[in-house]
Write a protein that holds these residues in place. Structure first.
Motif, PDB file in Angstrom:
ATOM      1  N   GLU A 160       0.166   2.584   0.300  1.00 55.13           N
ATOM      2  CA  GLU A 160      -0.153   2.128   1.649  1.00 55.13           C
ATOM      3  C   GLU A 160      -0.877   3.209   2.448  1.00 55.13           C
ATOM      4  OE1 GLU A 160       3.584   1.138   3.406  1.00 55.13           O
ATOM      5  OE2 GLU A 160       4.001  -0.496   2.005  1.00 55.13           O
TER       6      GLU A 160
ATOM      7  N   HIS B 253      -1.822   4.153   6.550  1.00 55.02           N
ATOM      8  CA  HIS B 253      -1.520   3.866   7.958  1.00 55.02           C
ATOM      9  C   HIS B 253      -2.415   4.787   8.789  1.00 55.02           C
ATOM     10  CE1 HIS B 253       1.971   1.637   6.514  1.00 55.02           C
ATOM     11  NE2 HIS B 253       2.130   2.643   5.668  1.00 55.02           N
TER      12      HIS B 253
ATOM     13  N   SER C 156      -4.192   5.770  12.324  1.00 53.24           N
ATOM     14  CA  SER C 156      -4.188   5.701  13.783  1.00 53.24           C
ATOM     15  C   SER C 156      -5.583   6.033  14.296  1.00 53.24           C
ATOM     16  CB  SER C 156      -3.167   6.693  14.356  1.00 53.24           C
ATOM     17  OG  SER C 156      -3.166   6.652  15.767  1.00 53.24           O
TER      18      SER C 156
ATOM     19  N   TYR D  46      -8.700  -6.272   7.150  1.00 50.40           N
ATOM     20  CA  TYR D  46      -7.850  -5.384   7.927  1.00 50.40           C
ATOM     21  C   TYR D  46      -8.181  -5.542   9.404  1.00 50.40           C
ATOM     22  CZ  TYR D  46     -11.977  -2.310   8.062  1.00 50.40           C
ATOM     23  OH  TYR D  46     -13.236  -1.801   8.253  1.00 50.40           O
TER      24      TYR D  46
ATOM     25  N   ASP E 257      -3.794  -3.039  14.984  1.00 57.53           N
ATOM     26  CA  ASP E 257      -2.674  -3.694  15.657  1.00 57.53           C
ATOM     27  C   ASP E 257      -2.654  -3.292  17.134  1.00 57.53           C
ATOM     28  OD1 ASP E 257      -1.466  -1.200  15.896  1.00 57.53           O
ATOM     29  OD2 ASP E 257       0.092  -1.578  14.406  1.00 57.53           O
TER      30      ASP E 257
ATOM     31  N   ILE F  19      -3.312   1.008  15.366  1.00 58.49           N
ATOM     32  CA  ILE F  19      -3.141   1.470  13.988  1.00 58.49           C
ATOM     33  C   ILE F  19      -3.569   0.380  13.006  1.00 58.49           C
ATOM     34  CG2 ILE F  19      -1.473   2.306  12.271  1.00 58.49           C
ATOM     35  CD1 ILE F  19       0.227   3.357  14.573  1.00 58.49           C
TER      36      ILE F  19
ATOM     37  N   HIS G 194      -2.925  -0.872   9.220  1.00 56.40           N
ATOM     38  CA  HIS G 194      -2.001  -0.760   8.092  1.00 56.40           C
ATOM     39  C   HIS G 194      -2.565  -1.579   6.935  1.00 56.40           C
ATOM     40  CE1 HIS G 194       1.174   0.666  10.924  1.00 56.40           C
ATOM     41  NE2 HIS G 194       0.699  -0.277  11.728  1.00 56.40           N
TER      42      HIS G 194
ATOM     43  N   THR H  56       5.513   2.137  -1.128  1.00 56.45           N
ATOM     44  CA  THR H  56       6.332   1.158  -0.407  1.00 56.45           C
ATOM     45  C   THR H  56       7.675   1.742   0.024  1.00 56.45           C
ATOM     46  OG1 THR H  56       5.342  -0.606  -1.733  1.00 56.45           O
ATOM     47  CG2 THR H  56       7.339  -1.157  -0.509  1.00 56.45           C
TER      48      THR H  56
ATOM     49  N   SER I  72       6.148   9.327   4.190  1.00 58.55           N
ATOM     50  CA  SER I  72       4.779   9.404   4.684  1.00 58.55           C
ATOM     51  C   SER I  72       4.186  10.781   4.375  1.00 58.55           C
ATOM     52  CB  SER I  72       4.743   9.160   6.189  1.00 58.55           C
ATOM     53  OG  SER I  72       5.100   7.828   6.483  1.00 58.55           O
TER      54      SER I  72
END
Length: 231
Positions: A42, A44, A46, A162, A165, A169, A171, A216, A220
């Motif tokens: 994943e 993430h 920002s 994608y 949000d 960010i 995700h 998952t 991080s």
């Protein structure tokens, strides 16, 4: 206070308070992906965007060079005369007004829904069902199209939608942890390039604020995103 498992505690001890080079971060992601199943890799990200402003919205797609590692079930809603064509082009599900009614009744056994422009007026009533699940067809997401063959094949091969949000960010998953380090790096680079290419006109200040990757069930890992640009 939530109890941290022994596995997670051991993984957290491997993460240093530094920005990792992309290839080092991915190697660490694979090392800490030690759950009892194949985890998703994943990202993430920002961004320096405030999505409450129209000129700071971000929604687009990216084709991952090595796919997502998951089987994608594609459904197509189109005019009756094009349903057979959609199935011939490798759609898992295809229909017209009949499929619209089935979805209204709860049928959601697909991961991506593609529609042709001529059927869109009839799809509006699906908004309350599909909207919360992110499945509503949209031109920006590449899911409203006249080119069914190309669209179906791209999503089957690893095309991802994608969007930013409400906290600014993005995700998304960029592969599976059993991919090679090189394949994951290629996929992450493609994500970075796509977000850079689709930078909104209203973006101000630093665009990439931070980039973390994880499996998952893993910790991080902070990545130096500038080095992705240099790849």
């Amino acid at each position: 206070m939530k109890k941290i498992s022994r596995r997670m505690r051991a993984n957290l001890e491997k993460i240093q308070p530094t920005l990792y080079k992309p290839e080092e971060g991915i190697a660490l992601l694979k090392e800490t992906a030690n759950a009892k199943f194949i985890e998703t890799a994943e990202a993430h990200i920002s961004l320096g965007l405030d999505p409450k402003y129209a000129d700071q919205q971000l929604r687009s797609t990216v084709i991952l060079p090595h796919g997502t590692g998951s089987e994608i079930r594609v459904a197509v809603i189109t005019k009756e005369e094009k349903v057979k064509q959609a199935l011939e082009e490798n759609a898992d599900i295809a229909g017209s007004e009949d499929l619209i009614e089935e979805i209204l009744k709860g049928r959601l056994d697909f991961d991506k829904l593609i529609a042709t422009p001529d059927i869109m007026p009839l799809i509006a009533k699906l908004g309350r069902v599909l909207g919360p699940r992110g499945l509503m067809p949209s031109p920006k997401a590449g899911t409203v199209t006249i080119n069914l063959k190309e669209s179906i094949n791209e999503f089957k091969k690893g095309k991802l939608e994608y969007r930013i949000d409400k906290t600014g960010i993005v995700h998304l998953g960029f592969g599976k942890t059993n991919f090679s380090q090189e394949s994951l790096l290629d996929n992450l680079k493609a994500v970075y390039d796509s977000i850079e290419k689709n930078k909104p006109a209203g973006a101000k200040g630093k665009y990439f604020k931070s980039l973390f990757i994880s499996s998952t069930m893993g910790p991080s890992i902070p990545i130096n995103s500038i080095q992705l640009k240099e790849k």
